[in-house]
Write an enzyme that holds these catalytic residues in place. Sequence first.
Site, PDB file in Angstrom:
ATOM      1  CB  VAL A 102      -0.528  -0.273   1.230  1.00  0.00           C
ATOM      2  CG1 VAL A 102      -2.137   1.089   1.116  1.00  0.00           C
ATOM      3  CG2 VAL A 102      -1.642  -0.952   1.483  1.00  0.00           C
ATOM      4  CG  ASP A 103       4.071   4.583  -2.628  1.00  0.00           C
ATOM      5  OD1 ASP A 103       3.602   5.274  -1.440  1.00  0.00           O
ATOM      6  OD2 ASP A 103       5.133   3.542  -3.158  1.00  0.00           O
ATOM      7  CB  SER A 104      -0.948   7.329  -0.044  1.00  0.00           C
ATOM      8  OG  SER A 104       0.472   7.678   1.298  1.00  0.00           O
ATOM      9  N   GLY A 105       1.984   7.603  -1.754  1.00  0.00           N
ATOM     10  CA  GLY A 105       2.725   8.528  -2.655  1.00  0.00           C
ATOM     11  C   GLY A 105       2.978   7.862  -3.647  1.00  0.00           C
TER      12      GLY A 105
END
Length: 394
Positions: free
Chosen positions: A246-249
Amino acid sequence: MLITVYCVRRDLSEVTFSLEVDGDFELENFRALCELESGIPASETLIVYAERPLTNNQRSLASYGLKDGDVVILRQRETPEARPAAPFPGLDFSTIAVPGSSSQPAPSQPQAPPPPPPDTSSFPQGLDNPALLREMLLANPHELSLLKERNPPLAEALLSGDLEKFTKVLLEQQQERARREQERIRLYSADPFDLEAQAKIEEDIRQQNIEENMTIAMEEAPESFGQVVMLYINCKVNGYPVKAFVDSGAQMTIMSQACAERCHIMRLVDRRWAGIAKGVGTQKIIGRVHLAQVQIEGDFLPCSFSILEEQPMDMLLGLDMLKRHQCSIDLEKNVLVIGTTGTRTSFLPEGELPECARLAYGPGREEVRPEEIADRELAEVLQKSAEEADQQKP
């Protein structure tokens, strides 16, 4: 005016501090202020400015030419009682050759005496006896752990069990420290109008501030030097289990080619969307899967993937996927919340992460390449599928 004082004590410890004083402040009072800051008795202080010792205590600082922003050196004088009258217990000084001791010091050479004091002042600490110092460190686990953290080369030599190697590294570090100390004193005593000397002094002060900042951080916030595991969740793509990062960037959701082959969605890759993905590095994009089904807990969510040719992690949930389903990362409860359904899924502990994402993977694990990990996982999936097929046979 603001005067910076660079203080060197008899034991070679050093400290830098600043004093706000008036120009008509007498040297005697200035010594008293320095005593409060440094702990060195005023009677033992030697103050040097522009390579010239300040001796008349009744004169003002301005009369010596001091002005705002100047730097002075404060050194602790050598006293007869400060020198050891007898050898330090357990240490033999008879074999130590002190520089300049082979001949009588000439009165016309004022520069000869300064080198011996740093050496003799360090003798009581046992640094002249590497064998004793080695035994002391090995007998003190706390000091040994600090040595490993702050001086890895010396710690490595200590734990090697080779006294000769330990002695060599110790002497090299002592000589380097003495050389830097002499260079620092020379710089602080140089012409204050020398731009090169002032630039080096500025750099030296900057390095001291950095070291002090790191020391404070290690004492007050040691957790900031630790590493954290990244956020992974369990999910299924086309019915096959995948550990997704999970990588919101990240702008888009991506998947490795090896993972796409395991999930049997390579047939859906649209190669017209090929290109280059740019971030910290660059990766070749093979194409795009416009629509696939991702299962998170009991939810089945539509998702699109950009397929990367060489990618160590199987799958990355980017911001496009997270915003589309209104996901929120709850670090307090360590869960990912699917906003459109309210479903919660826990982030994986380190033991359940893919090998490429564990903290142990890295400096000591270079022999395991990402493609080998992908091949191993593919073999495990095929073996599991074969076992399930055997179980379903009548």
